[in-house]
Design a protein around this motif. Structure first.
Motif, PDB file in Angstrom:
ATOM      1  N   ASP A  46       0.579  -1.238  -0.002  1.00  0.00           N
ATOM      2  CA  ASP A  46       0.023  -0.121   0.088  1.00  0.00           C
ATOM      3  C   ASP A  46       0.941   1.185   0.140  1.00  0.00           C
ATOM      4  O   ASP A  46       1.901   1.173   0.523  1.00  0.00           O
ATOM      5  N   VAL A  47       0.550   2.280  -0.576  1.00  0.00           N
ATOM      6  CA  VAL A  47       1.226   3.537  -0.695  1.00  0.00           C
ATOM      7  C   VAL A  47       0.074   4.690  -0.186  1.00  0.00           C
ATOM      8  O   VAL A  47      -0.477   5.430  -0.903  1.00  0.00           O
ATOM      9  N   PRO A  48       0.066   4.607   1.362  1.00  0.00           N
ATOM     10  CA  PRO A  48      -0.874   5.413   1.953  1.00  0.00           C
ATOM     11  C   PRO A  48      -0.570   7.108   1.740  1.00  0.00           C
ATOM     12  O   PRO A  48      -1.572   8.080   1.844  1.00  0.00           O
ATOM     13  N   GLU A  49       0.723   7.477   1.511  1.00  0.00           N
ATOM     14  CA  GLU A  49       1.090   8.866   1.782  1.00  0.00           C
ATOM     15  C   GLU A  49       2.085   8.876   0.566  1.00  0.00           C
ATOM     16  O   GLU A  49       2.833   8.118   0.156  1.00  0.00           O
ATOM     17  N   SER A  50       1.897  10.052  -0.293  1.00  0.00           N
ATOM     18  CA  SER A  50       2.685  10.166  -1.327  1.00  0.00           C
ATOM     19  C   SER A  50       2.472  11.895  -1.925  1.00  0.00           C
ATOM     20  O   SER A  50       1.483  12.452  -1.502  1.00  0.00           O
ATOM     21  N   TRP A  51       3.588  12.756  -2.146  1.00  0.00           N
ATOM     22  CA  TRP A  51       3.620  14.041  -2.241  1.00  0.00           C
ATOM     23  C   TRP A  51       4.725  14.468  -3.228  1.00  0.00           C
ATOM     24  O   TRP A  51       5.761  13.914  -3.333  1.00  0.00           O
ATOM     25  N   VAL A  52       4.432  15.356  -4.252  1.00  0.00           N
ATOM     26  CA  VAL A  52       5.379  15.702  -5.011  1.00  0.00           C
ATOM     27  C   VAL A  52       5.469  17.466  -5.033  1.00  0.00           C
ATOM     28  O   VAL A  52       4.101  17.945  -4.998  1.00  0.00           O
ATOM     29  N   ARG A  53       6.476  17.989  -4.795  1.00  0.00           N
ATOM     30  CA  ARG A  53       6.579  19.368  -4.817  1.00  0.00           C
ATOM     31  C   ARG A  53       6.074  20.047  -6.071  1.00  0.00           C
ATOM     32  O   ARG A  53       6.528  19.649  -7.044  1.00  0.00           O
ATOM     33  N   GLY A  54       5.193  20.839  -6.173  1.00  0.00           N
ATOM     34  CA  GLY A  54       4.683  21.760  -7.215  1.00  0.00           C
ATOM     35  C   GLY A  54       3.746  20.821  -7.911  1.00  0.00           C
ATOM     36  O   GLY A  54       3.735  21.281  -9.279  1.00  0.00           O
ATOM     37  N   ALA A  55       3.384  19.644  -7.598  1.00  0.00           N
ATOM     38  CA  ALA A  55       2.182  19.018  -8.156  1.00  0.00           C
ATOM     39  C   ALA A  55       1.236  19.880  -8.969  1.00  0.00           C
ATOM     40  O   ALA A  55       0.777  20.658  -8.128  1.00  0.00           O
ATOM     41  N   GLY A  56       0.818  19.881  -9.946  1.00  0.00           N
ATOM     42  CA  GLY A  56      -0.435  20.638 -10.618  1.00  0.00           C
ATOM     43  C   GLY A  56       0.084  21.931 -11.279  1.00  0.00           C
ATOM     44  O   GLY A  56      -0.525  22.610 -12.221  1.00  0.00           O
ATOM     45  N   THR A  57       1.447  22.122 -10.982  1.00  0.00           N
ATOM     46  CA  THR A  57       1.875  23.578 -11.399  1.00  0.00           C
ATOM     47  C   THR A  57       2.073  23.447 -13.141  1.00  0.00           C
ATOM     48  O   THR A  57       1.742  24.635 -13.736  1.00  0.00           O
ATOM     49  N   ALA A  58       2.547  22.663 -13.625  1.00  0.00           N
ATOM     50  CA  ALA A  58       2.546  22.397 -14.872  1.00  0.00           C
ATOM     51  C   ALA A  58       1.126  22.378 -15.770  1.00  0.00           C
ATOM     52  O   ALA A  58       1.134  23.165 -16.540  1.00  0.00           O
ATOM     53  N   THR A  59       0.463  21.877 -15.130  1.00  0.00           N
ATOM     54  CA  THR A  59      -1.115  21.947 -15.777  1.00  0.00           C
ATOM     55  C   THR A  59      -1.525  23.204 -15.691  1.00  0.00           C
ATOM     56  O   THR A  59      -2.231  23.652 -16.933  1.00  0.00           O
ATOM     57  N   VAL A  60      -1.588  23.950 -14.554  1.00  0.00           N
ATOM     58  CA  VAL A  60      -2.119  25.227 -14.402  1.00  0.00           C
ATOM     59  C   VAL A  60      -1.278  26.214 -15.275  1.00  0.00           C
ATOM     60  O   VAL A  60      -1.909  27.134 -16.170  1.00  0.00           O
TER      61      VAL A  60
END
Length: 172
Positions: A46-60
């Motif tokens: 299971d991977v209950p926690e994950s985070w990427v700095r700046g996720a969503g920035t490229a899309t926006v």
């Protein structure tokens, strides 16, 4: 001081310790992404926690740029430009997240049952902050150069793709 781009793998005997360390490591300067993997006593991952700095920035950002370019075409142009830009940015993000997920799968192989692992990618000038987090929560830390880890993940991806091609050829 010399900067190094590294991957850290911290193994814990308890899921609580891994999750506490995860929340702390996200605040360390230079951390780009982090995740917690847990393997149950039954061997389920299971991977209950994950985070990427700046996720969503490229899309926006690509959506905004597309919208601005679309101003030339009027209201419809803004809408179409925004949509096209967002789609392109979203595709780039999806590829980055997909590669990260494949990397987690590669490194889950060594995770024993009933243990957890914190994985983080970072650029650091000193190992002290991450070493202290691992020690405080009772983790066993392994630090590796990010380029070596990326090469391993790439090799595993190529091996999987080759295996799929061979399987398709046998079925045809």
């Amino acid at each position: 001081m010399h900067e190094s781009h590294s991957m850290v793998f911290v193994t814990f005997g308890s899921t609580e310790a891994a999750r506490r360390a995860y929340h702390e490591i996200k605040e360390v300067h230079g951390v780009r992404q982090a995740a917690v993997m847990e393997r149950s006593a039954e061997g389920l991952l299971d991977v209950p926690e994950s985070w990427v700095r700046g996720a969503g920035t490229a899309t926006v950002l690509s959506g905004v740029v597309g919208g601005l370019v679309g101003l030339i075409g009027g209201p419809i142009g803004v809408f179409l430009g925004w949509g096209a830009g967002t789609a392109l940015g979203g595709g780039a993000e999806y590829k980055r997240l997909s590669d990260s997920a494949e990397g987690l799968l590669v490194f889950s192989r060594g995770l024993a049952d009933s243990t957890s692992m914190l994985i983080a990618e970072l650029t650091e000038t000193s190992p002290d902050a991450v070493d202290e987090i691992a020690a405080r929560h009772g983790g066993r830390l392994v630090r590796r150069p990010a380029d070596e880890v990326e090469a391993e993940v790439r090799a595993a991806q190529e091996e999987a793709e080759e295996s799929l091609r061979a399987e398709h050829e046998r079925q045809d």
